[in-house]
Design a protein around this motif. Structure first.
Motif, PDB file in Angstrom:
ATOM      1  N   SER A 173     -30.107 -47.266  22.683  1.00 48.32           N
ATOM      2  CA  SER A 173     -29.158 -47.823  21.720  1.00 48.32           C
ATOM      3  C   SER A 173     -29.156 -46.988  20.439  1.00 48.32           C
ATOM      4  N   ARG A 174     -28.202 -47.285  19.551  1.00 46.64           N
ATOM      5  CA  ARG A 174     -28.150 -46.564  18.271  1.00 46.64           C
ATOM      6  C   ARG A 174     -29.460 -46.736  17.502  1.00 46.64           C
ATOM      7  N   LYS A 175     -30.017 -47.954  17.558  1.00 49.06           N
ATOM      8  CA  LYS A 175     -31.259 -48.254  16.843  1.00 49.06           C
ATOM      9  C   LYS A 175     -32.422 -47.433  17.421  1.00 49.06           C
ATOM     10  N   THR A 176     -32.510 -47.445  18.750  1.00 46.80           N
ATOM     11  CA  THR A 176     -33.542 -46.657  19.439  1.00 46.80           C
ATOM     12  C   THR A 176     -33.395 -45.186  19.091  1.00 46.80           C
ATOM     13  N   HIS A 177     -32.116 -44.750  19.042  1.00 48.17           N
ATOM     14  CA  HIS A 177     -31.856 -43.338  18.805  1.00 48.17           C
ATOM     15  C   HIS A 177     -32.259 -42.939  17.379  1.00 48.17           C
ATOM     16  N   ALA A 178     -31.972 -43.827  16.418  1.00 47.74           N
ATOM     17  CA  ALA A 178     -32.349 -43.534  15.022  1.00 47.74           C
ATOM     18  C   ALA A 178     -33.866 -43.378  14.913  1.00 47.74           C
ATOM     19  N   ALA A 179     -34.611 -44.247  15.587  1.00 48.84           N
ATOM     20  CA  ALA A 179     -36.076 -44.157  15.572  1.00 48.84           C
ATOM     21  C   ALA A 179     -36.547 -42.879  16.243  1.00 48.84           C
ATOM     22  N   ARG A 180     -35.841 -42.503  17.312  1.00 46.31           N
ATOM     23  CA  ARG A 180     -36.181 -41.282  18.057  1.00 46.31           C
ATOM     24  C   ARG A 180     -35.982 -40.052  17.156  1.00 46.31           C
ATOM     25  N   LEU A 181     -34.838 -40.030  16.446  1.00 45.77           N
ATOM     26  CA  LEU A 181     -34.542 -38.890  15.569  1.00 45.77           C
ATOM     27  C   LEU A 181     -35.604 -38.770  14.475  1.00 45.77           C
ATOM     28  N   LYS A 182     -36.071 -39.921  13.970  1.00 43.11           N
ATOM     29  CA  LYS A 182     -37.106 -39.918  12.927  1.00 43.11           C
ATOM     30  C   LYS A 182     -38.380 -39.253  13.471  1.00 43.11           C
ATOM     31  N   ARG A 183     -38.758 -39.597  14.694  1.00 42.98           N
ATOM     32  CA  ARG A 183     -39.974 -39.008  15.286  1.00 42.98           C
ATOM     33  C   ARG A 183     -39.793 -37.504  15.505  1.00 42.98           C
ATOM     34  N   LEU A 184     -38.601 -37.114  15.975  1.00 42.03           N
ATOM     35  CA  LEU A 184     -38.366 -35.690  16.251  1.00 42.03           C
ATOM     36  C   LEU A 184     -38.297 -34.877  14.951  1.00 42.03           C
TER      37      LEU A 184
END
Lengths: 232, 112
Positions: free
Chosen positions: A169-180
């Protein structure tokens, strides 16, 4: 085409070596290129055709040569031997992609679930090293598990892969981008990730999601406008 | 653990043609060498034809495949390649052409 040309051509293709078959028109005299003994202009035209990945007829020294391009098939790495991957793998193979499914969880990554595709149960960082994505490769992560998806995305972002997609989801993706981002990737690099993955066709079922992902991969590969939607 | 894909790649007409040939069939290969206008299949598109009547692949949207198959049988018989022109320039409506208004050149050769 002589039996010898056919055998050499098929051997090059089996070895995933890019090759051009040149045919002089209209008499059918043939050459396999590049070849150090061939006309340099013909070799140069063959290399250009390989780069463009398109067959063409060229005129060289008053002769017309048809150049048939045989690049190795484009490749797709799918991280996560999940339900969507089971729909994605055969559809991608049908579109001409060489598919590798990566999942260290042996219960998921079985030949019974994935007949006829390359399966690797190595961890995604090692598996991606072995896969070695290039400019003719696409990478899609489907596990939702940062332990598995993140190392694969990290490797994909460091490669020339023409398509990178991540399910979530967009939320999951935002968290993913933060980690990357914390791994050192800048915004321009992170923008290469298509997330949420796939064209927005309101896909619900696994095959529909697979279709949305592959439609996006084709759109990006062929330079269609809908393949350039802003990531996240 | 690795398992390799043994199936033919999508649109790998050449490998199909090679397999027919290896099985003892007489086979011709037709390849689009040039296109103009709104022709349906790009240069490089291939169609294989066997003397026994097998066909695979395509060189148009189905408009000229019949005529190409006929030319292929001739090339199998004579061994001589042919460079065919198809377009909308034919004066008589019953001749084979492309309804889309495009033009293509198709090279037909015997395999092996």
């Amino acid at each position: 085409m002589t039996p010898e040309t056919l055998a050499r051509l098929q051997a090059a293709r089996a070895a995933k070596r890019p090759i051009v078959r040149a045919t002089r028109l209209p008499d059918g005299t043939e050459r396999l290129l590049p070849d150090p003994d061939a006309d340099p202009a013909l070799n140069a035209a063959a290399r250009a055709a390989l780069r463009a990945d398109a067959a063409e007829t060229v005129e060289i020294g008053g002769e017309r040569w048809f150049l048939q391009v045989f690049n190795p098939p484009p490749r797709l790495a799918v991280v996560g031997a999940v339900h969507i991957a089971q729909a994605l793998a055969p559809m991608a193979a049908g579109l001409g992609f060489g598919v590798t499914v990566i999942d260290p969880r042996g219960a998921f990554a079985t030949t019974e679930r994935f007949p006829g595709v390359t399966i690797t149960t190595a961890w995604p960082d090692e598996a991606m090293d072995a896969f070695a994505p290039d400019s003719r490769s696409a990478v899609v992560t489907l596990t939702h598990d940062p332990k598995l998806d993140d190392p694969a995305l990290d490797a994909a972002l460091r490669s020339e892969a023409f398509y990178i997609g991540a399910l979530g989801s967009r939320k999951t993706h935002a968290a993913r981008l933060k980690r990357l981002r914390e791994l050192g990737h800048d915004e321009a690099t992170l923008a290469r990730i298509h997330g949420p993955v796939g064209l927005d066709i309101e896909a619900v079922t696994a095959p529909e999601i697979a279709l949305a992902i592959l439609a996006e991969i084709v759109a990006v590969r062929r330079g269609a406008a809908m393949g350039r939607k802003a990531a996240a | 653990m690795n398992t390799q894909n043994e199936t033919f790649e999508a649109e790998d007409v050449l490998s199909l043609a090679a397999a027919w040939k290896a099985a003892g069939e007489d086979v011709a290969l037709a390849t689009v060498t040039e296109t103009w206008g709104s022709s349906p299949r790009p240069a490089g598109s291939q169609m294989a034809v066997s003397l026994s009547g097998r066909m695979a692949g395509s060189v148009s949207g189905g408009c000229i495949e019949g005529a190409v198959a006929e030319a292929a049988r001739k090339t199998i018989a004579t061994g001589a390649p042919q460079l065919l022109d198809f377009g909308v320039t034919h004066e008589r409506a019953w001749e084979v052409g492309l309804a889309c208004g495009g033009k293509v050149k198709v090279f037909v050769e015997k395999l092996g």
